[in-house]
Enzyme design. Structure first.
Site, PDB file in Angstrom:
ATOM      1  N   GLY A  72      36.820  30.196  35.203  1.00  0.00           N
ATOM      2  CA  GLY A  72      37.108  30.647  33.848  1.00  0.00           C
ATOM      3  C   GLY A  72      36.244  29.919  32.841  1.00  0.00           C
ATOM      4  O   GLY A  72      35.645  28.886  33.156  1.00  0.00           O
ATOM      5  N   CYS A  99      36.173  26.456  40.957  1.00  0.00           N
ATOM      6  CA  CYS A  99      35.579  26.091  39.669  1.00  0.00           C
ATOM      7  C   CYS A  99      36.667  25.664  38.669  1.00  0.00           C
ATOM      8  O   CYS A  99      37.264  24.610  38.848  1.00  0.00           O
ATOM      9  CB  CYS A  99      34.728  27.247  39.144  1.00  0.00           C
ATOM     10  SG  CYS A  99      33.522  26.728  37.888  1.00  0.00           S
ATOM     11  N   TYR A 100      36.949  26.472  37.638  1.00  0.00           N
ATOM     12  CA  TYR A 100      38.017  26.090  36.709  1.00  0.00           C
ATOM     13  C   TYR A 100      39.327  25.910  37.459  1.00  0.00           C
ATOM     14  O   TYR A 100      40.131  25.030  37.124  1.00  0.00           O
ATOM     15  CB  TYR A 100      38.175  27.153  35.620  1.00  0.00           C
ATOM     16  CG  TYR A 100      39.303  26.846  34.651  1.00  0.00           C
ATOM     17  CD1 TYR A 100      39.082  26.032  33.541  1.00  0.00           C
ATOM     18  CD2 TYR A 100      40.587  27.347  34.851  1.00  0.00           C
ATOM     19  CE1 TYR A 100      40.112  25.723  32.659  1.00  0.00           C
ATOM     20  CE2 TYR A 100      41.622  27.049  33.983  1.00  0.00           C
ATOM     21  CZ  TYR A 100      41.381  26.234  32.887  1.00  0.00           C
ATOM     22  OH  TYR A 100      42.411  25.929  32.028  1.00  0.00           O
ATOM     23  N   HIS A 186      31.084  28.537  43.849  1.00  0.00           N
ATOM     24  CA  HIS A 186      31.655  29.877  43.928  1.00  0.00           C
ATOM     25  C   HIS A 186      31.369  30.496  45.304  1.00  0.00           C
ATOM     26  O   HIS A 186      30.266  30.990  45.548  1.00  0.00           O
ATOM     27  CB  HIS A 186      31.074  30.774  42.826  1.00  0.00           C
ATOM     28  CG  HIS A 186      31.561  30.429  41.457  1.00  0.00           C
ATOM     29  ND1 HIS A 186      32.699  30.972  40.902  1.00  0.00           N
ATOM     30  CD2 HIS A 186      31.073  29.551  40.539  1.00  0.00           C
ATOM     31  CE1 HIS A 186      32.888  30.466  39.697  1.00  0.00           C
ATOM     32  NE2 HIS A 186      31.910  29.602  39.453  1.00  0.00           N
ATOM     33  N   GLU A 188      32.548  33.250  46.395  1.00  0.00           N
ATOM     34  CA  GLU A 188      32.665  34.709  46.330  1.00  0.00           C
ATOM     35  C   GLU A 188      31.357  35.416  46.000  1.00  0.00           C
ATOM     36  O   GLU A 188      31.242  36.631  46.195  1.00  0.00           O
ATOM     37  CB  GLU A 188      33.734  35.109  45.299  1.00  0.00           C
ATOM     38  CG  GLU A 188      33.383  34.881  43.839  1.00  0.00           C
ATOM     39  CD  GLU A 188      33.669  33.484  43.330  1.00  0.00           C
ATOM     40  OE1 GLU A 188      33.739  33.284  42.110  1.00  0.00           O
ATOM     41  OE2 GLU A 188      33.825  32.563  44.176  1.00  0.00           O
ATOM     42  N   ASP A 244      37.387  60.008  43.478  1.00  0.00           N
ATOM     43  CA  ASP A 244      38.694  59.422  43.209  1.00  0.00           C
ATOM     44  C   ASP A 244      39.797  60.483  43.229  1.00  0.00           C
ATOM     45  O   ASP A 244      40.802  60.340  43.929  1.00  0.00           O
ATOM     46  CB  ASP A 244      38.694  58.704  41.852  1.00  0.00           C
ATOM     47  CG  ASP A 244      37.589  57.670  41.752  1.00  0.00           C
ATOM     48  OD1 ASP A 244      37.156  57.173  42.806  1.00  0.00           O
ATOM     49  OD2 ASP A 244      37.157  57.371  40.629  1.00  0.00           O
ATOM     50  N   LYS A 386      36.355  51.022  44.200  1.00  0.00           N
ATOM     51  CA  LYS A 386      35.655  52.259  44.536  1.00  0.00           C
ATOM     52  C   LYS A 386      35.211  52.298  46.002  1.00  0.00           C
ATOM     53  O   LYS A 386      35.331  53.331  46.662  1.00  0.00           O
ATOM     54  CB  LYS A 386      34.449  52.434  43.618  1.00  0.00           C
ATOM     55  CG  LYS A 386      33.582  53.644  43.934  1.00  0.00           C
ATOM     56  CD  LYS A 386      34.260  54.958  43.583  1.00  0.00           C
ATOM     57  CE  LYS A 386      34.179  55.217  42.108  1.00  0.00           C
ATOM     58  NZ  LYS A 386      34.647  56.580  41.747  1.00  0.00           N
TER      59      LYS A 386
END
Length: 530
Positions: A72, A99-100, A186, A188, A244, A386
């Site tokens: 964040g 991180c944060y 990070h 991710e 969708d 998606k």
């Protein structure tokens, strides 16, 4: 995949529920949604929640197996900095701070965080301090990671120990070796090549997740939940022809059969030839009950003189609902409206429920719905990204050309025309857009690009055609690459292709005399111009 949908209250779709999953507490990082996606890629359901969420709110949606604390923009020592909810510590669940999230853990567990004299941003080499850390099991002692922080941990809480370091961070990974772990880097992002292995260790060896979040399980359990929710009532499905709404329709058809009636509304904001193509695919080829409604004049009239993008979205969303309510009176027992709302729509539209950051825009089928709507909602894709929807489409047997069709916004061409909407502008934009898509397909790039389209600006410029002066519109070309529409980068289209598109547009489309190419990424821009 495996979650259910509870009953609808006050015309708002209730969250989907899964047997188990990972809670990602979103402290406002641009990567928060990416954490959730990475966990799902490892076949574990995950969901973003706000730091203000209660334990009851979380457990109403899923049975948590672990908690990830996102990064964040705040500093933990700031007065208004978001904090980790108390239920996180009381839950006795495994925790991974990123991180944060790491700094918040340290701060709230009695350690000390302070500003770093040197901001660490970009690539770094992480070196492990121990050889038996379960989080780094079967991962090399040194690995490349991605850093992005301006604060550092100075003093650890008594129960936590250093696990790894970088040149600028003596405590780049910490933990208790059992249930609580935290990373300054990070895992991710793609810039941490072995980040998925770190996350997989957390899910498998710390949280002991079943990792059964798959398209097949999703289809099986979702159809059961739809039956439970709908009962004997009839459902009308808002069908646009995009992946969708198509997957939504097929899920409902599989679950309730003839209790489903699909309604395709031509709002006058569609691409060239789209109305005919959708009717042929779903009515003639797939055999769904389909009602076609030509409401073009009605929508365009309501949009007359409207230039504000948020107003456009709300008007279109409201008008859609009014059309469906009118048509539903002819559909026996129609009580529900099915929509292909996706998780990014919810994340961008509904700030109070699941974001620590600001709302980006209202999606016409989320924040744009009228409060007095009579139909109750069925939104089986509401918590899918998606790429997951496409996986489900393949599982359901939807044709590849439908599954990998580029996304098209619910408000249609209305948000690709800057300024007021007129029939003439719509006709101009349809022709420009058709040329863009045709040339992208001819170049063999259609499936490699997330979205490619034309935008009609509200600016006019002087041009010369033959020996005559012209004063025409500026057409912008937009092509982006993305995984889930939450972030995107502009595509480096070949100059020859751009030249071909530009030449065709200015020569074939009356009213346009200039073409530009949008090279803005998201962030800071959005994919659509409005």
């Amino acid at each position: 995949m495996g979650y259910s949908q509870a009953s609808t209250v006050d015309n708002v779709a209730s969250p989907l529920v899964t047997d188990e999953g990972i809670v990602v507490i979103d402290f406002g990082s641009q990567y928060s949604h990416l954490i959730a996606r990475r966990v799902r890629e490892l076949h574990v359901y995950s969901e973003l929640v706000s730091p203000s969420s209660t334990w009851e709110m979380v457990t109403n949606r899923l049975t948590p197996k672990g908690i990830i604390l996102s990064g964040g923009p705040s500093s933990v020592y700031d007065e208004a900095a978001p904090t980790i909810p108390e239920w996180v510590f009381k839950s006795d669940l495994p925790i991974l701070g990123i991180c944060y999230g790491m700094q918040a853990l340290v701060h709230q567990m009695g350690g000390k965080v302070s500003p770093s004299p040197k901001r660490e941003y970009g690539h770094a080499i992480l070196s492990q301090d121990t050889s038996d850390c379960i989080l780094f099991d079967k991962i090399p002692e040194s690995l490349e990671v991605w850093m992005s922080h301006g604060d550092k941990v100075e003093v650890l809480p008594k129960t936590l120990s250093p696990l790894a370091h970088t040149e600028n961070s003596s405590m780049a990974a910490i933990g208790d070796g059992n249930k609580i772990f935290a990373l300054q880097f990070h895992p991710e992002v793609a810039h941490t090549p072995l980040g998925m292995s770190v996350l997989d260790n957390f899910l498998q060896k710390v949280c002991h997740c079943k990792q059964d979040w798959t398209p097949g399980n999703f289809v099986s359990e979702c159809t059961t939940r739809i039956k439970d929710q709908v009962g004997d009532a009839h459902v009308i499905c808002a069908l646009s022809g995009g992946v969708d709404s198509s997957v939504t329709a097929l899920l409902l058809h599989k679950a309730i059969g003839d209790q489903l009636t699909c309604i395709f509304v031509n709002n006058g904001l569609l691409r060239k030839g789209e109305a005919e193509a959708v009717q042929n695919t779903f009515k003639n080829n797939l055999g769904l009950n389909l009602i076609y409604v030509d409401a073009a004049d009605r929508f365009i009239e309501r949009l007359e003189d409207i230039t504000d993008p948020e107003q456009k979205r709300k008007i279109i969303g409201e008008e859609f609902i009014r059309v469906f309510e009118e048509i539903s009176s002819d559909v026996r027992y129609a009580e529900y409206l099915a929509q292909g709302t996706l998780y990014p729509d919810v994340i961008e539209s509904e700030t109070p429920d699941n974001r620590a950051s600001a709302r980006i825009k209202t999606h016409h089928n989320v924040g744009g719905l009228p409060e007095d709507m009579k139909l109750k909602l069925v939104e089986p894709l509401r918590y899918l990204f998606k790429d997951e929807v496409r996986d489900v489409g393949i599982e359901l047997g939807l044709a590849r050309e439908m599954v990998y069709r580029q996304p098209f916004p619910g408000p249609g061409l209305a948000i690709r025309i800057i300024g007021n909407i007129t029939k003439d502008k719509l006709d101009i934009l349809r022709e420009c857009d058709a040329i863009v898509l045709e040339e992208i397909r001819n170049a063999g790039l259609y499936e490699d690009i997330w979205q490619s389209f034309a935008v009609l600006s509200d600016n006019r410029t002087v041009g010369v055609m033959g020996d005559f002066r012209t004063y025409g519109y500026v057409c912008a070309i937009r092509a982006v690459s993305s995984d889930d529409a939450m972030t995107a980068d502009w595509v480096r289209l070949p100059y020859e292709l751009l030249a071909q598109i530009s030449s065709r547009i200015v020569n074939e489309v009356t009213g346009v005399n200039r073409v530009v190419y949008d090279i803005t990424s998201k962030p800071p821009g959005t994919i659509e111009w409005e």
